[in-house]
Design an enzyme around this catalytic site. Sequence first.
Site, short mmCIF file in Angstrom:
data_model
loop_
_atom_site.label_atom_id
_atom_site.label_comp_id
_atom_site.label_asym_id
_atom_site.label_seq_id
_atom_site.Cartn_x
_atom_site.Cartn_y
_atom_site.Cartn_z
N LYS A 10 -34.17 1.11 -43.02
CA LYS A 10 -34.22 2.49 -43.71
C LYS A 10 -35.65 3.08 -42.73
CE LYS A 10 -31.80 1.36 -47.60
NZ LYS A 10 -32.07 1.41 -49.14
N TYR A 50 -23.99 7.85 -48.45
CA TYR A 50 -24.21 7.32 -49.81
C TYR A 50 -23.29 8.12 -50.88
CZ TYR A 50 -27.83 3.91 -48.67
OH TYR A 50 -28.65 3.09 -48.17
N PHE A 58 -30.89 9.80 -58.75
CA PHE A 58 -31.65 9.52 -57.64
C PHE A 58 -30.94 10.09 -56.45
CE2 PHE A 58 -29.70 5.43 -58.29
CZ PHE A 58 -28.93 5.33 -57.17
N ARG A 86 -27.43 -10.23 -48.39
CA ARG A 86 -27.85 -9.64 -49.86
C ARG A 86 -28.90 -10.67 -50.27
NH1 ARG A 86 -26.51 -4.41 -51.55
NH2 ARG A 86 -26.85 -5.13 -53.61
N THR A 92 -32.92 -4.82 -55.17
CA THR A 92 -33.08 -3.33 -54.84
C THR A 92 -34.40 -3.07 -54.87
OG1 THR A 92 -30.80 -3.02 -55.76
CG2 THR A 92 -31.88 -1.11 -55.36
N ARG A 103 -37.15 -7.27 -48.75
CA ARG A 103 -37.72 -6.07 -49.37
C ARG A 103 -38.91 -6.84 -50.13
NH1 ARG A 103 -31.78 -4.31 -51.87
NH2 ARG A 103 -31.26 -2.47 -50.59
N ASN A 113 -37.01 1.09 -50.09
CA ASN A 113 -36.75 -0.21 -50.02
C ASN A 113 -36.39 -0.98 -48.62
OD1 ASN A 113 -34.15 0.43 -49.97
ND2 ASN A 113 -33.74 -0.38 -52.13
N HIS A 116 -31.00 -1.84 -45.79
CA HIS A 116 -29.62 -1.71 -46.63
C HIS A 116 -28.66 -2.85 -46.35
CE1 HIS A 116 -25.49 -0.46 -47.83
NE2 HIS A 116 -25.15 -0.53 -46.71
N GLU A 127 -18.62 1.19 -43.72
CA GLU A 127 -19.84 1.28 -42.85
C GLU A 127 -20.08 1.25 -41.70
OE1 GLU A 127 -21.96 0.44 -47.48
OE2 GLU A 127 -22.40 -0.72 -46.00
P1 ATP Z 1 -28.21 -0.21 -50.45
O1 ATP Z 1 -26.81 0.08 -51.00
O2 ATP Z 1 -29.14 0.46 -49.93
O3 ATP Z 1 -28.33 -1.84 -49.68
P2 ATP Z 1 -28.63 -1.46 -53.07
O4 ATP Z 1 -27.23 -2.25 -52.80
O5 ATP Z 1 -29.49 -2.79 -53.45
O6 ATP Z 1 -29.14 -0.89 -51.97
P3 ATP Z 1 -27.91 0.59 -54.76
O7 ATP Z 1 -27.60 0.43 -56.17
O8 ATP Z 1 -26.37 0.65 -53.73
O9 ATP Z 1 -28.73 -0.55 -53.92
O10 ATP Z 1 -28.53 1.82 -54.27
C1 ATP Z 1 -28.63 2.35 -53.09
C2 ATP Z 1 -30.16 2.80 -52.52
O11 ATP Z 1 -30.25 4.06 -53.73
C3 ATP Z 1 -31.01 1.85 -52.97
O12 ATP Z 1 -31.13 0.96 -52.03
C4 ATP Z 1 -32.28 2.99 -53.09
O13 ATP Z 1 -32.85 3.15 -51.74
C5 ATP Z 1 -31.66 4.01 -53.97
N1 ATP Z 1 -31.90 3.70 -55.29
C6 ATP Z 1 -31.31 2.76 -56.05
N2 ATP Z 1 -31.67 2.85 -57.41
C7 ATP Z 1 -32.56 4.00 -57.42
C8 ATP Z 1 -33.67 4.64 -58.30
N3 ATP Z 1 -33.57 3.99 -59.60
N4 ATP Z 1 -34.46 5.32 -57.98
C9 ATP Z 1 -34.56 5.91 -56.29
N5 ATP Z 1 -33.64 5.41 -55.67
C10 ATP Z 1 -32.79 4.45 -55.93
MG MG Z 2 -25.55 -0.73 -52.22
#
Ligand code: ATP
Ligand code: MG
Length: 138
Positions: A10, A50, A58, A86, A92, A103, A113, A116, A127
């Site tokens: 990212k 997204y 968010f 993962r 996350t 992370r 973070n 992805h 994706e």
């Molecule tokens: P990713 O899909 O990026 O691998 P993830 O699967 O661990 O991450 P998701 O729940 O899919 O988490 O959320 C997607 C992305 O949205 C997170 O990686 C983060 O960048 C952002 N995000 C998630 N939760 C929050 C939050 N509470 N506040 C701000 N940003 C958030």
């Molecule tokens: Mg995700």
Amino acid sequence: MINRTFTMIKPDATLKGHTGAILKIINDAGFRIIAMKMTHLSKIKAAQFYEVHKERPFYKELVEFMSRGPITAAILEKENAVEEFRKLIGATNPAQADEGTIRKLFATSVGENAIHGSDSDDNARIESDFFFSKLEQF
Ligand code: ATP
Ligand code: MG
């Protein structure tokens, strides 16, 4: 079973110069890179990627963040790739990520973070196809 996952380094990690270090961790963990490109997502593209999160509070912040700087997108192959990747990236929220995860090492907050990882085989395919044509997947 050998399968595939999709990742993006990212903008936070890119802008801090962590791309090489993160790729080395991915490599050392036994993932084979079968497609890779560096690009800068427009707000429209980040919003599309997204879209599943569009009702979340968010979402706007996420779209702004993901279009702030370049990203490195890649498709990775390994046995049990989605789950194994993962594990390698960690939770996350970096505060909850295990020691040694990407992370834990490079993320600064739940939003910013560093990386992805796809959450299912189906999403890995969707994706991957978002970024790469069939001719770009080796
Ligand atoms: P990713 O899909 O990026 O691998 P993830 O699967 O661990 O991450 P998701 O729940 O899919 O988490 O959320 C997607 C992305 O949205 C997170 O990686 C983060 O960048 C952002 N995000 C998630 N939760 C929050 C939050 N509470 N506040 C701000 N940003 C958030
Ligand atoms: Mg995700």
